[in-house]
Design a protein around this motif. Structure first.
Motif, PDB file in Angstrom:
ATOM      1  N   VAL A  71      -7.352  -4.525   6.114  1.00 25.13           N
ATOM      2  CA  VAL A  71      -6.129  -4.971   5.692  1.00 25.13           C
ATOM      3  C   VAL A  71      -5.427  -4.113   5.285  1.00 25.13           C
ATOM      4  O   VAL A  71      -5.657  -3.360   4.170  1.00 25.13           O
ATOM      5  CB  VAL A  71      -6.555  -6.457   4.767  1.00 25.13           C
ATOM      6  N   GLN A  72      -4.244  -3.868   5.642  1.00 23.35           N
ATOM      7  CA  GLN A  72      -3.014  -2.622   5.179  1.00 23.35           C
ATOM      8  C   GLN A  72      -2.127  -3.433   4.188  1.00 23.35           C
ATOM      9  O   GLN A  72      -1.618  -4.291   4.593  1.00 23.35           O
ATOM     10  CB  GLN A  72      -2.564  -2.021   6.447  1.00 23.35           C
ATOM     11  N   VAL A  73      -2.195  -2.918   3.114  1.00 22.13           N
ATOM     12  CA  VAL A  73      -1.904  -3.484   1.932  1.00 22.13           C
ATOM     13  C   VAL A  73      -0.396  -2.985   1.534  1.00 22.13           C
ATOM     14  O   VAL A  73      -0.292  -1.798   1.179  1.00 22.13           O
ATOM     15  CB  VAL A  73      -2.650  -3.732   0.831  1.00 22.13           C
ATOM     16  N   GLY A  74       0.656  -3.859   1.456  1.00 18.08           N
ATOM     17  CA  GLY A  74       2.098  -3.427   0.889  1.00 18.08           C
ATOM     18  C   GLY A  74       2.035  -3.448  -0.627  1.00 18.08           C
ATOM     19  O   GLY A  74       1.517  -4.259  -1.327  1.00 18.08           O
ATOM     20  N   THR A  75       2.851  -2.476  -1.361  1.00 19.97           N
ATOM     21  CA  THR A  75       3.040  -2.498  -2.720  1.00 19.97           C
ATOM     22  C   THR A  75       4.548  -2.725  -3.026  1.00 19.97           C
ATOM     23  O   THR A  75       4.788  -2.690  -4.166  1.00 19.97           O
ATOM     24  CB  THR A  75       2.710  -1.269  -3.159  1.00 19.97           C
ATOM     25  N   ASP A  76       5.310  -2.548  -2.155  1.00 19.87           N
ATOM     26  CA  ASP A  76       6.864  -2.870  -2.323  1.00 19.87           C
ATOM     27  C   ASP A  76       7.235  -3.182  -1.038  1.00 19.87           C
ATOM     28  O   ASP A  76       6.838  -3.588   0.041  1.00 19.87           O
ATOM     29  CB  ASP A  76       7.615  -1.573  -2.954  1.00 19.87           C
ATOM     30  N   LEU A  77       8.740  -3.417  -0.895  1.00 16.37           N
ATOM     31  CA  LEU A  77       9.553  -4.184   0.034  1.00 16.37           C
ATOM     32  C   LEU A  77       9.212  -3.210   1.322  1.00 16.37           C
ATOM     33  O   LEU A  77       9.058  -3.351   2.521  1.00 16.37           O
ATOM     34  CB  LEU A  77      10.820  -4.301  -0.033  1.00 16.37           C
ATOM     35  N   GLU A  78       9.398  -1.604   1.389  1.00 13.01           N
ATOM     36  CA  GLU A  78       9.421  -0.765   2.136  1.00 13.01           C
ATOM     37  C   GLU A  78       7.871  -0.731   2.756  1.00 13.01           C
ATOM     38  O   GLU A  78       7.817  -0.803   3.829  1.00 13.01           O
ATOM     39  CB  GLU A  78       9.880   0.535   1.590  1.00 13.01           C
ATOM     40  N   THR A  79       6.887  -0.429   1.903  1.00  6.18           N
ATOM     41  CA  THR A  79       5.512  -0.258   2.473  1.00  6.18           C
ATOM     42  C   THR A  79       4.839  -1.597   2.844  1.00  6.18           C
ATOM     43  O   THR A  79       4.216  -1.588   4.014  1.00  6.18           O
ATOM     44  CB  THR A  79       4.376   0.154   1.345  1.00  6.18           C
ATOM     45  N   SER A  80       5.810  -2.843   2.420  1.00  9.32           N
ATOM     46  CA  SER A  80       5.159  -4.033   3.176  1.00  9.32           C
ATOM     47  C   SER A  80       5.770  -4.152   4.707  1.00  9.32           C
ATOM     48  O   SER A  80       5.204  -4.641   5.588  1.00  9.32           O
ATOM     49  CB  SER A  80       5.516  -5.303   2.403  1.00  9.32           C
ATOM     50  N   ARG A  81       7.100  -3.772   4.841  1.00  8.08           N
ATOM     51  CA  ARG A  81       7.675  -3.685   6.189  1.00  8.08           C
ATOM     52  C   ARG A  81       6.888  -2.752   6.973  1.00  8.08           C
ATOM     53  O   ARG A  81       6.712  -3.215   8.185  1.00  8.08           O
ATOM     54  CB  ARG A  81       9.229  -3.197   5.951  1.00  8.08           C
ATOM     55  N   TRP A  82       6.483  -1.583   6.342  1.00 10.49           N
ATOM     56  CA  TRP A  82       5.656  -0.839   7.260  1.00 10.49           C
ATOM     57  C   TRP A  82       4.443  -1.478   7.531  1.00 10.49           C
ATOM     58  O   TRP A  82       3.887  -1.273   8.854  1.00 10.49           O
ATOM     59  CB  TRP A  82       5.312   0.740   6.473  1.00 10.49           C
ATOM     60  N   SER A  83       3.684  -1.939   6.685  1.00 10.73           N
ATOM     61  CA  SER A  83       2.485  -2.744   7.050  1.00 10.73           C
ATOM     62  C   SER A  83       2.387  -3.659   7.973  1.00 10.73           C
ATOM     63  O   SER A  83       1.571  -3.985   9.003  1.00 10.73           O
ATOM     64  CB  SER A  83       1.714  -3.497   5.799  1.00 10.73           C
ATOM     65  N   ALA A  84       3.332  -4.438   7.981  1.00  7.67           N
ATOM     66  CA  ALA A  84       3.627  -5.589   8.954  1.00  7.67           C
ATOM     67  C   ALA A  84       3.904  -5.025  10.353  1.00  7.67           C
ATOM     68  O   ALA A  84       3.494  -5.428  11.307  1.00  7.67           O
ATOM     69  CB  ALA A  84       4.683  -6.519   8.564  1.00  7.67           C
ATOM     70  N   ALA A  98       3.511  -7.582  -0.456  1.00  7.09           N
ATOM     71  CA  ALA A  98       3.688  -8.262  -1.816  1.00  7.09           C
ATOM     72  C   ALA A  98       4.561  -6.953  -2.460  1.00  7.09           C
ATOM     73  O   ALA A  98       4.883  -5.837  -2.034  1.00  7.09           O
ATOM     74  CB  ALA A  98       2.743  -8.601  -2.522  1.00  7.09           C
ATOM     75  N   LEU A  99       5.023  -7.399  -3.798  1.00  9.03           N
ATOM     76  CA  LEU A  99       5.667  -6.549  -4.652  1.00  9.03           C
ATOM     77  C   LEU A  99       4.566  -6.186  -5.643  1.00  9.03           C
ATOM     78  O   LEU A  99       3.969  -7.144  -6.265  1.00  9.03           O
ATOM     79  CB  LEU A  99       6.862  -6.895  -5.388  1.00  9.03           C
ATOM     80  N   HIS A 100       3.857  -5.081  -6.016  1.00 14.54           N
ATOM     81  CA  HIS A 100       3.111  -4.947  -6.814  1.00 14.54           C
ATOM     82  C   HIS A 100       3.458  -5.202  -8.258  1.00 14.54           C
ATOM     83  O   HIS A 100       4.633  -5.045  -8.540  1.00 14.54           O
ATOM     84  CB  HIS A 100       2.694  -3.074  -6.649  1.00 14.54           C
ATOM     85  N   PRO A 101       2.773  -5.517  -9.130  1.00 12.78           N
ATOM     86  CA  PRO A 101       3.338  -5.776 -10.441  1.00 12.78           C
ATOM     87  C   PRO A 101       3.800  -4.728 -11.427  1.00 12.78           C
ATOM     88  O   PRO A 101       5.013  -4.945 -11.949  1.00 12.78           O
ATOM     89  CB  PRO A 101       1.938  -6.407 -11.266  1.00 12.78           C
ATOM     90  N   ASN A 102       3.489  -3.420 -10.859  1.00 13.31           N
ATOM     91  CA  ASN A 102       4.210  -2.609 -11.683  1.00 13.31           C
ATOM     92  C   ASN A 102       5.550  -1.928 -11.185  1.00 13.31           C
ATOM     93  O   ASN A 102       6.209  -1.305 -11.621  1.00 13.31           O
ATOM     94  CB  ASN A 102       3.285  -1.330 -11.426  1.00 13.31           C
ATOM     95  N   GLU A 103       5.922  -2.671  -9.926  1.00 14.52           N
ATOM     96  CA  GLU A 103       7.093  -2.587  -9.135  1.00 14.52           C
ATOM     97  C   GLU A 103       8.254  -3.564  -9.921  1.00 14.52           C
ATOM     98  O   GLU A 103       9.573  -3.392  -9.958  1.00 14.52           O
ATOM     99  CB  GLU A 103       7.272  -2.693  -7.770  1.00 14.52           C
ATOM    100  N   THR A 104       7.834  -4.735 -10.522  1.00 10.53           N
ATOM    101  CA  THR A 104       8.697  -5.713 -10.636  1.00 10.53           C
ATOM    102  C   THR A 104       9.576  -5.366 -12.018  1.00 10.53           C
ATOM    103  O   THR A 104      10.637  -5.889 -12.023  1.00 10.53           O
ATOM    104  CB  THR A 104       7.939  -6.974 -10.820  1.00 10.53           C
ATOM    105  N   PRO A 105       9.101  -5.024 -13.047  1.00  8.95           N
ATOM    106  CA  PRO A 105      10.043  -4.722 -14.333  1.00  8.95           C
ATOM    107  C   PRO A 105      11.326  -4.084 -14.034  1.00  8.95           C
ATOM    108  O   PRO A 105      12.437  -4.345 -14.381  1.00  8.95           O
ATOM    109  CB  PRO A 105       9.041  -3.922 -15.312  1.00  8.95           C
TER     110      PRO A 105
END
Length: 314
Positions: A71-84, A98-105
């Motif tokens: 399971v290739q896991v995204g941590t922001d929008l860019e890496t999530s697009r790449w994963s999909a 997903a958006l990793h919690p540390n990305e959200t603030p």
């Protein structure tokens, strides 16, 4: 995936795998790596002066030692697009977005959180996206009240998305056990919820398992100073156990400190089996069954034929 890797391949002067551990003995019964970052590998390797290992080479090595899929896991929008995108063409890969919690603030402060959450929702509807993750709370890196509020808002939005799409959810939980548990109980957890890289003690493990959720163990369970993780492993039903690398991080013993990859799962699995006093193949069969119950089968959705070379990760 990256310029350094491409230069190394073209010049023929570098071995792309020189800094990675050797292949372990292959498993008789295959398992899945339910949380890895194929895209992060080249980024971290380049920073550490390590020659990157292309994601296709990582997958080939994993296949050769009995790792059936990842399971290739995204941590922001860019890496999530790449994963999909990679999952859509590669039969050994399912994606989590997903958006990793540390990305959200930072996204919240910039007024971009809703836009990025909408982007994750679009990706979540793709056929080979099997999970929402990694999402959750991280109060180790985010201690300011405003940042924690943003994490809560994002976490709850991801929970709702996982339920709407009937997807599994992978939780990132660091220094926030009680708060994650309270949030899941308050808003209602998705049916298939996974605590990725489980980091709690035996009491928290019991709470998680009693809720019917899954605990995923990474290479940290092999570390000498991780007795609490091994105790957690002892007290939960084996029907709740998953395994992961979180590569390129958390490399299992005896290679701690070197870059991690999905093909090193056998080291973690064998250490877990030894601690539990069970047969490696029996534990592998149980974990494989658990993994398929959470994410489905890797061939449930057909991959698209590639129209050209795979797009490289930026």
């Amino acid at each position: 995936m990256t310029e350094p890797f491409l230069r190394a391949r073209e010049s023929g002067s570098e071995d792309p795998a020189r800094d990675y551990p050797p292949l372990p003995e292959a498993l008789v019964v295959p398992v899945y790596d339910n949380h890895t970052h194929l895209d992060h590998s080249s980024e971290r390797d380049g920073q550490d002066g390590i020659t990157p290992l292309d994601y296709r080479e990582q997958l080939d090595r994993a296949s050769s030692v009995g790792v059936r899929g990842v399971v290739q896991v995204g941590t922001d929008l860019e890496t999530s697009r790449w994963s999909a995108q990679i999952a859509s063409h590669e039969p050994r890969v399912l994606a989590a977005v997903a958006l990793h919690p540390n990305e959200t603030p930072e996204l919240e402060a910039a007024g971009l959180l809703d836009e990025h959450l909408a982007g994750i929702a679009e990706l979540a509807a793709r056929p080979r996206v099997a999970a929402i993750g990694e999402t959750g709370l991280d109060f180790f890196r985010t201690q300011e009240e405003a940042g924690q509020r943003a994490q809560y808002r994002s976490f709850e939005a991801h929970i709702e998305l996982a339920k709407q799409q009937n997807l599994a959810m992978q939780i990132h939980d660091r220094d926030a056990h009680a708060q994650v548990l309270a949030t899941l109980r308050r808003v209602g957890a998705p049916e298939r919820t996974v605590f990725h890289c489980f980091s709690g003690d035996r009491e928290f493990a019991k709470l998680v398992a009693d809720c019917g959720w899954y605990l995923s163990f990474a290479g940290t369970v092999t570390f000498k100073n991780a007795a609490s993780l091994r105790e957690a492993l002892e007290v939960i039903p084996r029907s709740r156990i998953l395994i992961e690398t979180d590569a390129p991080y958390l490399t299992p013993m005896p290679y701690r400190g070197r870059p991690n990859s999905a093909y090193l799962i056998p080291h973690t699995l064998r250490a877990m089996a030894a601690h539990l006093g069970t047969d490696v193949s029996m534990l592998a069969a149980q974990i494989s069954s658990n993994t398929e119950l959470v994410y489905g089968h890797w061939d449930d959705h057909q991959v698209d034929p590639p129209t050209g070379p795979f797009e490289l990760h930026p």
